[in-house]
Motif scaffolding. Sequence first.
Motif, PDB file in Angstrom:
ATOM      1  N   LYS A 165     -56.072   9.434  41.368  1.00  0.00           N
ATOM      2  CA  LYS A 165     -55.724   8.450  42.382  1.00  0.00           C
ATOM      3  C   LYS A 165     -54.341   7.866  42.103  1.00  0.00           C
ATOM      4  CE  LYS A 165     -58.837   5.944  44.387  1.00  0.00           C
ATOM      5  NZ  LYS A 165     -59.875   4.924  44.735  1.00  0.00           N
ATOM      6  N   GLY A 166     -54.031   7.636  40.818  1.00  0.00           N
ATOM      7  CA  GLY A 166     -52.699   7.145  40.463  1.00  0.00           C
ATOM      8  C   GLY A 166     -51.624   8.151  40.839  1.00  0.00           C
ATOM      9  N   LEU A 167     -51.877   9.432  40.547  1.00  0.00           N
ATOM     10  CA  LEU A 167     -50.919  10.475  40.902  1.00  0.00           C
ATOM     11  C   LEU A 167     -50.760  10.569  42.417  1.00  0.00           C
ATOM     12  CD1 LEU A 167     -52.009  13.293  38.408  1.00  0.00           C
ATOM     13  CD2 LEU A 167     -49.915  11.929  38.297  1.00  0.00           C
ATOM     14  N   ALA A 168     -51.877  10.367  43.135  1.00  0.00           N
ATOM     15  CA  ALA A 168     -51.833  10.426  44.593  1.00  0.00           C
ATOM     16  C   ALA A 168     -50.952   9.322  45.160  1.00  0.00           C
ATOM     17  CB  ALA A 168     -53.245  10.322  45.149  1.00  0.00           C
ATOM     18  N   ARG A 169     -51.070   8.129  44.611  1.00  0.00           N
ATOM     19  CA  ARG A 169     -50.248   7.009  45.093  1.00  0.00           C
ATOM     20  C   ARG A 169     -48.768   7.217  44.785  1.00  0.00           C
ATOM     21  NH1 ARG A 169     -53.431   3.496  47.252  1.00  0.00           N
ATOM     22  NH2 ARG A 169     -55.509   3.026  46.435  1.00  0.00           N
ATOM     23  N   GLU A 170     -48.494   8.011  43.771  1.00  0.00           N
ATOM     24  CA  GLU A 170     -47.102   8.316  43.410  1.00  0.00           C
ATOM     25  C   GLU A 170     -46.545   9.481  44.223  1.00  0.00           C
ATOM     26  OE1 GLU A 170     -47.014   9.025  39.235  1.00  0.00           O
ATOM     27  OE2 GLU A 170     -47.981   7.105  38.749  1.00  0.00           O
ATOM     28  N   GLY A 171     -47.365  10.043  45.129  1.00  0.00           N
ATOM     29  CA  GLY A 171     -46.908  11.142  45.969  1.00  0.00           C
ATOM     30  C   GLY A 171     -46.870  12.479  45.264  1.00  0.00           C
ATOM     31  N   LYS A 172     -47.649  12.631  44.187  1.00  0.00           N
ATOM     32  CA  LYS A 172     -47.639  13.867  43.412  1.00  0.00           C
ATOM     33  C   LYS A 172     -48.828  14.778  43.711  1.00  0.00           C
ATOM     34  CE  LYS A 172     -45.139  11.697  39.569  1.00  0.00           C
ATOM     35  NZ  LYS A 172     -45.172  11.350  38.127  1.00  0.00           N
ATOM     36  N   VAL A 173     -49.667  14.355  44.636  1.00  0.00           N
ATOM     37  CA  VAL A 173     -50.885  15.113  44.943  1.00  0.00           C
ATOM     38  C   VAL A 173     -50.876  15.539  46.402  1.00  0.00           C
ATOM     39  CG1 VAL A 173     -53.409  14.976  45.129  1.00  0.00           C
ATOM     40  CG2 VAL A 173     -52.247  13.940  43.173  1.00  0.00           C
ATOM     41  N   ARG A 174     -51.298  16.759  46.635  1.00  0.00           N
ATOM     42  CA  ARG A 174     -51.469  17.235  48.005  1.00  0.00           C
ATOM     43  C   ARG A 174     -52.945  17.494  48.276  1.00  0.00           C
ATOM     44  NH1 ARG A 174     -46.252  21.120  49.491  1.00  0.00           N
ATOM     45  NH2 ARG A 174     -45.093  19.427  50.490  1.00  0.00           N
ATOM     46  N   PHE A 175     -53.389  17.011  49.421  1.00  0.00           N
ATOM     47  CA  PHE A 175     -54.755  17.247  49.877  1.00  0.00           C
ATOM     48  C   PHE A 175     -54.729  18.373  50.902  1.00  0.00           C
ATOM     49  CE2 PHE A 175     -57.617  16.753  53.453  1.00  0.00           C
ATOM     50  CZ  PHE A 175     -58.866  16.578  52.860  1.00  0.00           C
ATOM     51  N   GLY A 176     -55.727  19.205  50.830  1.00  0.00           N
ATOM     52  CA  GLY A 176     -55.811  20.250  51.848  1.00  0.00           C
ATOM     53  C   GLY A 176     -57.233  20.718  52.075  1.00  0.00           C
ATOM     54  N   THR A 177     -57.651  20.733  53.340  1.00  0.00           N
ATOM     55  CA  THR A 177     -58.845  21.486  53.674  1.00  0.00           C
ATOM     56  C   THR A 177     -58.438  22.960  53.611  1.00  0.00           C
ATOM     57  OG1 THR A 177     -58.266  21.000  55.980  1.00  0.00           O
ATOM     58  CG2 THR A 177     -60.109  19.779  55.024  1.00  0.00           C
ATOM     59  N   LEU A 178     -59.386  23.844  53.772  1.00  0.00           N
ATOM     60  CA  LEU A 178     -59.116  25.260  53.522  1.00  0.00           C
ATOM     61  C   LEU A 178     -57.983  25.800  54.391  1.00  0.00           C
ATOM     62  CD1 LEU A 178     -60.140  27.479  51.707  1.00  0.00           C
ATOM     63  CD2 LEU A 178     -61.850  28.054  53.422  1.00  0.00           C
TER      64      LEU A 178
END
Length: 512
Positions: A165-178
């Motif tokens: 969650k911390g990485l996500a708030r820093e813009g380092k995570v990408r979410f993707g459905t298939l």
Amino acid sequence: KYVLSLDIGTSNMRCFIYDKQTKIKGRSQCRIKILYPEPQAVEMDPDELWEQILGVMKEAIQSASITPDKIASIGISTQRGTFMLWDKETGKPFHNFLVWQDTRGDALSKSWNDSYTMKFLRPASKGLHLLTQRKKFLAAAVLKFRTQHVSIRLLWLFNQYPDLKGLAREGKVRFGTLDTWVVWKLSGGKVYTSEYSCASSTGIYDPYILDWSGFFCSVLNIPKEIFPPVIDTYDDYGVCEKDLFGFKIPIRAVVGDQQAAMFGQCCFEPGDVKLTLGTGAFLDLNVGNKPHTSVAGFYPIVGWKIGDKVVHLAEGSSNTAGDAVDWMKGMNFIKEPCDSDDIANLVDTSEGVYFVPAFNGIQAPINDYLACGGMMGITQNTKAPHIVRAVLESLAFRNKQVFDSMVAETSLKIKRFVCDGGVCANKLIMQLTADLVGQIINRQEHSEMSALGAAYLAGLAVGYWKNMEELKSLPKQVKSFTPNEENAKKYSPIMKNWCRAAKRSLNWYSDT
């Protein structure tokens, strides 16, 4: 020129190459490897899945005896609600895909639904008839979060891995459905986007404003920054990297598998109904250009968006359909799925045996994810054909249950009822469903409607087919199942007893 369609279902992955008459020029298929690392967990390894994707696409092109430059466009249909998070910089996955059947978020869902936060928000849902349709949708969501939605499983994932969650708030995570991940991989990481039908199937997307829901993200404390931009169902999704196939093949359509099947069946008008019987069962009703807000658990989803035109669907699902047939094979009641009809017809009735198809809970209109699969009424006289017949009948009973509730809630006049998916090859299920719902059900000879729908959209995008009217006029071979009133009367008391059996399976996995 031809159109290539990649269809990534739950159990199988298929790739077809179609000509202008929708005849299949080349094909390939493989079984998707599903992982069950712990109770309630259903996962897929992204590296293995990627190898399978490349394998079926290359094999289909080869079987068509064409070169990749002969492919005018690619359409992609994917299972929905399956997602993953990966590193924005390296592209490395943080975990396996969480498949839509994964129920590890069930306890979290229950704790949220019983929480003070929800109790505080819930009064806003009272007096639904006084609210606007969008507020009804938000209020209905507040009434109960559901395990099958990406929202709860994503929250569960963040709880399991707090650093994410911390990485996500820093813009380092990408979410993707298939769909997002497949396009991102095929384009060599150049295209990162989702599509309306897929996004709307996550439970985090607001179909009324056509955007990721700030309300849901705020309530669940999920960083909205991780979600991709959303574009039309057929649009410019980039091209496949040249290194993959030796040619930069254009990707021009992406769509969720159930919406793709709806499009493949040409269910373009309000009142058109499509039933897909695959691993699960999905009943979709075209409700027109505005979403339908349900209080019975039928989720409002986008069917497709093309330019300014948006088609909305109401959808009811049963997580167990083809899975039940596979279970019978695993238990040696049948040798192959195609045997089930003949074995069931060795007896006239199930002799009081009732099967509850609830391997992953029971969905709308019951909505109990703590329900268990079950079988009741077994005696010393029970034989394998009785059990087989009970299983097949139970799938028709669920179709009837979902259909009746959806029609009563929407009040739409049914214009067409069509069916597709591997299980629709079973004549007993099809005929009994027609008898119970009182509708003529049409089944095309071509059962892979998700693949065909994705091909239609990809072809329209590049002018391979001119318009939807041309799609309707393409040759089709149809088998019709006409309802039998006498059989419906015979099964009326049988279904009532089945409903009693289903009630016995409810709340089975609860601690109380």
